[in-house]
Write a protein that holds these residues in place. Structure first.
Motif, PDB file in Angstrom:
ATOM      1  N   ALA A 179       0.839  -1.200   0.000  1.00  0.00           N
ATOM      2  CA  ALA A 179       0.000   0.000   0.000  1.00  0.00           C
ATOM      3  C   ALA A 179       0.873   1.249   0.000  1.00  0.00           C
ATOM      4  O   ALA A 179       1.757   1.415   0.833  1.00  0.00           O
ATOM      5  N   VAL A 180       0.626   2.130  -0.962  1.00  0.00           N
ATOM      6  CA  VAL A 180       1.377   3.377  -1.102  1.00  0.00           C
ATOM      7  C   VAL A 180       0.440   4.545  -0.776  1.00  0.00           C
ATOM      8  O   VAL A 180      -0.631   4.682  -1.375  1.00  0.00           O
ATOM      9  N   GLU A 181       0.819   5.383   0.187  1.00  0.00           N
ATOM     10  CA  GLU A 181       0.009   6.527   0.578  1.00  0.00           C
ATOM     11  C   GLU A 181       0.355   7.728  -0.306  1.00  0.00           C
ATOM     12  O   GLU A 181       1.501   8.175  -0.348  1.00  0.00           O
ATOM     13  N   LEU A 182      -0.665   8.233  -1.005  1.00  0.00           N
ATOM     14  CA  LEU A 182      -0.471   9.363  -1.918  1.00  0.00           C
ATOM     15  C   LEU A 182      -1.196  10.600  -1.392  1.00  0.00           C
ATOM     16  O   LEU A 182      -2.236  10.494  -0.714  1.00  0.00           O
ATOM     17  N   ARG A 183      -0.671  11.783  -1.702  1.00  0.00           N
ATOM     18  CA  ARG A 183      -1.321  13.067  -1.422  1.00  0.00           C
ATOM     19  C   ARG A 183      -1.582  13.731  -2.776  1.00  0.00           C
ATOM     20  O   ARG A 183      -0.679  14.276  -3.391  1.00  0.00           O
ATOM     21  N   ILE A 184      -2.833  13.644  -3.216  1.00  0.00           N
ATOM     22  CA  ILE A 184      -3.188  14.133  -4.551  1.00  0.00           C
ATOM     23  C   ILE A 184      -3.490  15.634  -4.477  1.00  0.00           C
ATOM     24  O   ILE A 184      -4.370  16.066  -3.705  1.00  0.00           O
ATOM     25  N   PRO A 185      -2.778  16.452  -5.241  1.00  0.00           N
ATOM     26  CA  PRO A 185      -3.018  17.908  -5.209  1.00  0.00           C
ATOM     27  C   PRO A 185      -4.435  18.264  -5.678  1.00  0.00           C
ATOM     28  O   PRO A 185      -5.001  17.609  -6.551  1.00  0.00           O
ATOM     29  N   LYS A 186      -5.005  19.305  -5.087  1.00  0.00           N
ATOM     30  CA  LYS A 186      -6.327  19.815  -5.481  1.00  0.00           C
ATOM     31  C   LYS A 186      -6.158  21.204  -6.098  1.00  0.00           C
ATOM     32  O   LYS A 186      -5.240  21.948  -5.746  1.00  0.00           O
ATOM     33  N   LEU A 187      -7.064  21.564  -7.014  1.00  0.00           N
ATOM     34  CA  LEU A 187      -7.036  22.863  -7.685  1.00  0.00           C
ATOM     35  C   LEU A 187      -8.280  23.664  -7.321  1.00  0.00           C
ATOM     36  O   LEU A 187      -9.346  23.101  -7.039  1.00  0.00           O
ATOM     37  N   ARG A 188      -8.144  24.995  -7.304  1.00  0.00           N
ATOM     38  CA  ARG A 188      -9.293  25.849  -6.997  1.00  0.00           C
ATOM     39  C   ARG A 188     -10.331  25.807  -8.110  1.00  0.00           C
ATOM     40  O   ARG A 188     -11.522  25.756  -7.865  1.00  0.00           O
ATOM     41  N   ARG A 189      -9.855  25.884  -9.347  1.00  0.00           N
ATOM     42  CA  ARG A 189     -10.754  25.812 -10.488  1.00  0.00           C
ATOM     43  C   ARG A 189     -10.516  24.497 -11.210  1.00  0.00           C
ATOM     44  O   ARG A 189      -9.385  24.146 -11.512  1.00  0.00           O
ATOM     45  N   SER A 190     -11.598  23.807 -11.480  1.00  0.00           N
ATOM     46  CA  SER A 190     -11.569  22.482 -12.100  1.00  0.00           C
ATOM     47  C   SER A 190     -11.001  21.471 -11.100  1.00  0.00           C
ATOM     48  O   SER A 190     -10.735  21.797  -9.940  1.00  0.00           O
ATOM     49  N   SER A 191     -10.815  20.262 -11.556  1.00  0.00           N
ATOM     50  CA  SER A 191     -10.322  19.201 -10.677  1.00  0.00           C
ATOM     51  C   SER A 191      -9.111  18.534 -11.309  1.00  0.00           C
ATOM     52  O   SER A 191      -8.862  18.666 -12.513  1.00  0.00           O
ATOM     53  N   TYR A 192      -8.377  17.870 -10.463  1.00  0.00           N
ATOM     54  CA  TYR A 192      -7.199  17.145 -10.955  1.00  0.00           C
ATOM     55  C   TYR A 192      -7.217  15.731 -10.394  1.00  0.00           C
ATOM     56  O   TYR A 192      -7.457  15.531  -9.187  1.00  0.00           O
ATOM     57  N   PHE A 193      -6.982  14.776 -11.275  1.00  0.00           N
ATOM     58  CA  PHE A 193      -6.836  13.382 -10.856  1.00  0.00           C
ATOM     59  C   PHE A 193      -5.739  12.763 -11.710  1.00  0.00           C
ATOM     60  O   PHE A 193      -5.792  12.846 -12.949  1.00  0.00           O
ATOM     61  N   PRO A 194      -4.695  12.193 -11.084  1.00  0.00           N
ATOM     62  CA  PRO A 194      -3.573  11.643 -11.862  1.00  0.00           C
ATOM     63  C   PRO A 194      -4.006  10.486 -12.761  1.00  0.00           C
ATOM     64  O   PRO A 194      -4.671   9.545 -12.296  1.00  0.00           O
ATOM     65  N   GLY A 195      -3.630  10.574 -14.022  1.00  0.00           N
ATOM     66  CA  GLY A 195      -4.029   9.558 -14.980  1.00  0.00           C
ATOM     67  C   GLY A 195      -3.458   8.185 -14.696  1.00  0.00           C
ATOM     68  O   GLY A 195      -4.055   7.182 -15.087  1.00  0.00           O
ATOM     69  N   PHE A 196      -2.315   8.128 -13.979  1.00  0.00           N
ATOM     70  CA  PHE A 196      -1.705   6.813 -13.781  1.00  0.00           C
ATOM     71  C   PHE A 196      -2.462   5.951 -12.767  1.00  0.00           C
ATOM     72  O   PHE A 196      -2.143   4.784 -12.602  1.00  0.00           O
ATOM     73  N   LEU A 197      -3.494   6.535 -12.092  1.00  0.00           N
ATOM     74  CA  LEU A 197      -4.286   5.722 -11.165  1.00  0.00           C
ATOM     75  C   LEU A 197      -5.388   4.938 -11.871  1.00  0.00           C
ATOM     76  O   LEU A 197      -6.014   4.076 -11.275  1.00  0.00           O
TER      77      LEU A 197
END
Length: 376
Positions: free
Chosen positions: A70-88
């Protein structure tokens, strides 16, 4: 993904060094997310820029289940729009690609072009070659930490050997020695203790390498297995004060050079009778008998046996279950072969540091258990 990279990934997954691989996967994933968000916002974290097009808005935690753990990730958030890493998504293919990014960085001498292509294969864009280079440089720091980790417990068996790779140095192409140390600890686990790069296998080089291992905690060495390099032998005697085993395979090659093509099989079988004795005393007795019988016809061969008796038969004084694996450098030779197979893809390294980055994970196969630790 090439068959070679898949084979390397399989080798790493079978390694007991899962914790290190898990940390590397987590580190690389976090850095890739930061770099991608940096391109989406138009500025680095905390940077003031007129070209900024978006702002960060903290992080959200997520656990990424991988075969390394298990790898613990901290996914950055943006004020406008959303971000989700494609490699997940999808996870299985993304994990293979991310592991390949890390492995390619080491195996290929941290080639920015190769890493950049793999990052694009993951569906991530906007990361420049300079950013990839910076990421690989940071990963190098973690490789250095692995190679300089403290060594705990006792390590009764130590294998030492060297292989050579080509490096550019001041506009010239030179061969440098990549020396590797592999050992078995008191729990029967075999692992790579250290790797170093030098212009030659001189005594001073080997001495400093062994002293660096001692400073990191290497102790309890009872038997050192290597070829008959004089500089290495002198360094072992000076630093470790341990019994030395001359690689039986290397010795037999030297011996058979005196036997002639027609007599090699007979001489090899004749000398081999000493290696199958039950104890050290019986082996020495048989060794001397073989040497005396060969002396009239092949005096140089007999003289070589006289000089090498103590060193070649040193392993006979150790537990019988271990002898098959401690009489030669064959386990280390196979690891050297893996290093050579991967470094041949690079050809010529740009510097010594790059050649050092190619070796750690191709050599870090650990085996658990008292018996499997000495198994091939």
């Amino acid at each position: 993904m090439t068959d070679e990279m898949m084979s390397l990934r399989t080798l790493l997954e079978k390694s007991s060094d899962a914790e290190l691989l898990r940390e590397m996967v987590g580190f690389a994933a976090q850095r890739l997310m930061e770099l991608e968000v940096e391109s989406l916002t138009g500025a680095a974290h905390g940077e003031r820029s007129a070209e900024r097009i978006n702002h960060r808005n903290g992080y959200r935690d997520r656990v990424w289940e991988t075969r390394a753990g298990a790898v613990e990730l901290r996914i950055p958030k943006l004020r406008r729009s959303s971000y989700f890493p494609g490699f997940l998504e999808p996870r299985r293919m993304a994990e293979k690609a991310l592991a390949a990014v890390i492995q390619e960085a080491y195996i290929q001498g941290v080639s920015t072009r190769s890493v950049d292509e793999l990052v694009k294969a993951m569906g991530m864009t906007g990361i420049s070659k300079s950013q990839v280079s910076r990421l690989c440089g940071e990963i190098d720091d973690k490789v250095a930490a692995f190679l300089n980790r403290p060594l705990e417990g006792e390590w009764p068996y130590l294998w030492l050997d060297a292989t050579y790779v080509k490096v550019r140095e001041q506009g010239r192409i030179v061969s440098v020695a990549v020396i590797v140390a592999v050992a078995v600890n008191g729990d029967g686990r075999r692992e790579v203790l250290g790797i170093s790069i030098g212009v030659s296998e001189a005594e001073t080089f080997w001495t400093e390498f062994l002293r660096s291992l001692a400073r990191r905690g290497l102790r309890g060495v009872k038997l050192v297995i290597s070829d008959a390099h004089e500089g290495l032998k002198a360094a072992v005697a000076k630093v470790l004060h341990a019994c030395w085993q001359r690689c039986r395979v290397h010795f037999m090659r030297n011996v058979l050079a005196y036997a002639g093509k027609q007599g090699r099989r007979v001489v090899a079988a004749f000398i081999g009778t000493a290696f199958v004795q039950d104890d050290a005393e019986a082996a020495r007795t048989q060794w001397r008998q073989v040497a005396d019988q060969l002396r009239p016809k092949v005096p140089k061969l007999a003289a070589l046996m006289d000089d090498a008796e103590t060193d070649v038969l040193a392993f006979m004084s150790f537990p019988k279950d271990h002898r098959l694996k401690i009489h030669s450098t064959n386990p280390l030779e196979r690891l050297n072969g893996e290093i050579k197979r991967r470094t041949e893809v690079v050809g010529i390294f740009p510097n010594e540091a790059a050649s050092g980055s190619s070796a750690p994970f191709s050599s870090s196969r650990m085996m658990n258990g008292p018996s499997s630790a000495l198994a091939t």
